[in-house]
Design a protein around this motif. Sequence first.
Motif, PDB file in Angstrom:
ATOM      1  N   PHE A 142       0.556  -1.227  -0.472  1.00 25.50           N
ATOM      2  CA  PHE A 142      -0.220  -0.370   0.295  1.00 25.50           C
ATOM      3  C   PHE A 142       1.236   1.382   0.101  1.00 25.50           C
ATOM      4  N   PRO A 143       0.301   1.967  -0.158  1.00 21.66           N
ATOM      5  CA  PRO A 143      -0.787   2.455  -0.786  1.00 21.66           C
ATOM      6  C   PRO A 143      -1.602   2.218  -2.184  1.00 21.66           C
ATOM      7  N   LEU A 144      -3.118   2.058  -2.602  1.00 17.91           N
ATOM      8  CA  LEU A 144      -3.187   1.101  -3.863  1.00 17.91           C
ATOM      9  C   LEU A 144      -4.121   2.877  -4.760  1.00 17.91           C
ATOM     10  N   GLU A 145      -4.159   2.455  -5.892  1.00 16.54           N
ATOM     11  CA  GLU A 145      -4.711   3.487  -6.608  1.00 16.54           C
ATOM     12  C   GLU A 145      -5.914   3.049  -7.219  1.00 16.54           C
ATOM     13  N   ILE A 146      -6.573   3.895  -7.054  1.00 16.16           N
ATOM     14  CA  ILE A 146      -8.211   3.196  -7.251  1.00 16.16           C
ATOM     15  C   ILE A 146      -8.502   5.091  -7.802  1.00 16.16           C
ATOM     16  N   GLU A 147      -9.983   4.451  -9.160  1.00 19.28           N
ATOM     17  CA  GLU A 147     -10.943   5.536  -9.633  1.00 19.28           C
ATOM     18  C   GLU A 147     -11.555   5.495  -8.998  1.00 19.28           C
ATOM     19  N   LEU A 148     -12.976   6.026  -9.278  1.00 16.37           N
ATOM     20  CA  LEU A 148     -13.959   6.339  -9.398  1.00 16.37           C
ATOM     21  C   LEU A 148     -14.857   7.033 -10.475  1.00 16.37           C
ATOM     22  N   LYS A 149     -16.270   6.042 -10.815  1.00 12.80           N
ATOM     23  CA  LYS A 149     -16.729   6.834 -12.214  1.00 12.80           C
ATOM     24  C   LYS A 149     -17.947   6.512 -11.969  1.00 12.80           C
ATOM     25  N   ASN A 150     -18.760   7.371 -12.780  1.00 13.97           N
ATOM     26  CA  ASN A 150     -20.704   7.056 -12.779  1.00 13.97           C
ATOM     27  C   ASN A 150     -20.517   6.508 -11.433  1.00 13.97           C
ATOM     28  N   VAL A 151     -20.190   7.831 -10.697  1.00 13.71           N
ATOM     29  CA  VAL A 151     -20.576   7.807  -8.515  1.00 13.71           C
ATOM     30  C   VAL A 151     -22.120   7.642  -8.378  1.00 13.71           C
ATOM     31  N   GLN A 152     -23.424   7.422  -7.992  1.00 23.78           N
ATOM     32  CA  GLN A 152     -24.343   7.469  -8.070  1.00 23.78           C
ATOM     33  C   GLN A 152     -24.836   7.466  -6.856  1.00 23.78           C
ATOM     34  N   VAL A 153     -25.453   8.470  -5.604  1.00 18.45           N
ATOM     35  CA  VAL A 153     -25.772   7.981  -4.845  1.00 18.45           C
ATOM     36  C   VAL A 153     -27.576   8.567  -4.543  1.00 18.45           C
ATOM     37  N   HIS A 154     -27.935   7.557  -3.174  1.00 21.45           N
ATOM     38  CA  HIS A 154     -29.463   7.235  -3.066  1.00 21.45           C
ATOM     39  C   HIS A 154     -29.836   6.992  -1.936  1.00 21.45           C
ATOM     40  N   VAL A 155     -30.776   8.037  -0.791  1.00 20.35           N
ATOM     41  CA  VAL A 155     -30.872   8.483   0.298  1.00 20.35           C
ATOM     42  C   VAL A 155     -32.586   8.469   0.795  1.00 20.35           C
ATOM     43  N   LYS A 156     -33.281   7.312   1.448  1.00 19.84           N
ATOM     44  CA  LYS A 156     -34.006   6.917   1.927  1.00 19.84           C
ATOM     45  C   LYS A 156     -34.079   7.502   3.202  1.00 19.84           C
ATOM     46  N   GLY A 157     -33.997   7.944   4.368  1.00 19.63           N
ATOM     47  CA  GLY A 157     -34.043   7.958   5.605  1.00 19.63           C
ATOM     48  C   GLY A 157     -32.957   7.593   6.433  1.00 19.63           C
ATOM     49  N   ASP A 158     -32.826   6.366   7.004  1.00 19.92           N
ATOM     50  CA  ASP A 158     -31.859   5.792   7.842  1.00 19.92           C
ATOM     51  C   ASP A 158     -31.141   5.313   6.010  1.00 19.92           C
ATOM     52  N   ALA A 159     -31.148   5.283   5.225  1.00 21.06           N
ATOM     53  CA  ALA A 159     -30.292   3.460   4.492  1.00 21.06           C
ATOM     54  C   ALA A 159     -30.139   4.782   2.764  1.00 21.06           C
ATOM     55  N   GLY A 160     -28.995   4.466   2.724  1.00 18.56           N
ATOM     56  CA  GLY A 160     -29.175   5.108   1.593  1.00 18.56           C
ATOM     57  C   GLY A 160     -27.470   3.570   0.714  1.00 18.56           C
ATOM     58  N   TYR A 161     -27.083   4.443  -0.384  1.00 16.17           N
ATOM     59  CA  TYR A 161     -25.990   3.288  -1.443  1.00 16.17           C
ATOM     60  C   TYR A 161     -25.459   4.322  -2.423  1.00 16.17           C
ATOM     61  N   VAL A 162     -24.393   3.530  -2.341  1.00 17.24           N
ATOM     62  CA  VAL A 162     -23.660   4.570  -3.452  1.00 17.24           C
ATOM     63  C   VAL A 162     -22.779   3.377  -4.852  1.00 17.24           C
ATOM     64  N   THR A 163     -23.517   3.273  -6.055  1.00 21.54           N
ATOM     65  CA  THR A 163     -22.819   3.158  -7.357  1.00 21.54           C
ATOM     66  C   THR A 163     -21.656   3.236  -7.566  1.00 21.54           C
ATOM     67  N   CYS A 164     -21.512   2.602  -8.112  1.00 21.05           N
ATOM     68  CA  CYS A 164     -20.180   3.255  -8.798  1.00 21.05           C
ATOM     69  C   CYS A 164     -19.038   2.249 -10.019  1.00 21.05           C
ATOM     70  N   MET A 165     -18.864   2.532 -10.785  1.00 18.96           N
ATOM     71  CA  MET A 165     -17.468   2.197 -11.245  1.00 18.96           C
ATOM     72  C   MET A 165     -15.958   1.980 -10.527  1.00 18.96           C
ATOM     73  N   GLU A 166     -15.576   0.600 -10.162  1.00 22.10           N
ATOM     74  CA  GLU A 166     -13.997   1.424  -9.496  1.00 22.10           C
ATOM     75  C   GLU A 166     -13.291   0.428 -10.407  1.00 22.10           C
ATOM     76  N   PHE A 167     -11.891   1.364 -10.095  1.00 23.42           N
ATOM     77  CA  PHE A 167     -11.295   1.026 -11.168  1.00 23.42           C
ATOM     78  C   PHE A 167     -10.060   0.961 -10.025  1.00 23.42           C
ATOM     79  N   ILE A 168      -8.854   0.327  -9.755  1.00 21.60           N
ATOM     80  CA  ILE A 168      -7.784  -0.475  -8.886  1.00 21.60           C
ATOM     81  C   ILE A 168      -6.726  -0.425 -10.127  1.00 21.60           C
ATOM     82  N   LYS A 169      -5.237  -0.094  -9.248  1.00 21.76           N
ATOM     83  CA  LYS A 169      -3.871  -0.470 -10.044  1.00 21.76           C
ATOM     84  C   LYS A 169      -3.235  -0.300  -8.935  1.00 21.76           C
ATOM     85  N   THR A 170      -2.105  -1.948  -8.920  1.00 19.09           N
ATOM     86  CA  THR A 170      -1.380  -2.369  -7.832  1.00 19.09           C
ATOM     87  C   THR A 170       0.052  -1.374  -8.259  1.00 19.09           C
TER      88      THR A 170
END
Length: 203
Positions: A142-170
Amino acid sequence: MSVQVAKWQTSAAPFRENSCMLSLIPCQAKSDDLEGTLSGESIILDEQTLQRDLQNAIEEENYAQAARIRDDLRVLHENSKASVLAANSRFYDAFRRGDLAAMQNLWAKGDDVCCVHPGANGISGYDFVMESWEVVWMNYEFPLEIELKNVQVHVKGDAGYVTCMEFIKTKGSSWGGQFVTNVFERINGQWCICIHHASLVDL
């Protein structure tokens, strides 16, 4: 090591030999979507109370008050999105650095949390999930590299979620990609991750 994690480690072995599996490793979040979101974490408002007040205002035909409450709910919702994105950013920072203590603090405690690493079976239960991160991090620097693309967040009350494309490089590897869903729950005003699900994507 527990039997459950040992089974996971065995089933995940081909995954770790695959260059695409390198995407399991912590990464450096570079997504613009994560910038400037930490301020939202300080906001602890009761959405249910606002919803109840809104309903009362409508029933009393106090439409000016109802409009103000709607505006407050809209602000609360946007701030909740910022808070969830901030929690997601902290998750990836711990992931990038291979910081087990930080990762432990980010997860909800309980038997119902779940983690699905790319190419591996689902792991349930806080202790087993934490052990799985130790296994994942055993063979990497470590450390590693990461890029997040197409990040989307949704929240309702006490619950939320994130979707994304995760690109990792070592070090010495090419980028590996996953589609990720991170689910968060607000517990005592703090957004905790309770589900991490990453699926390999052919690049």
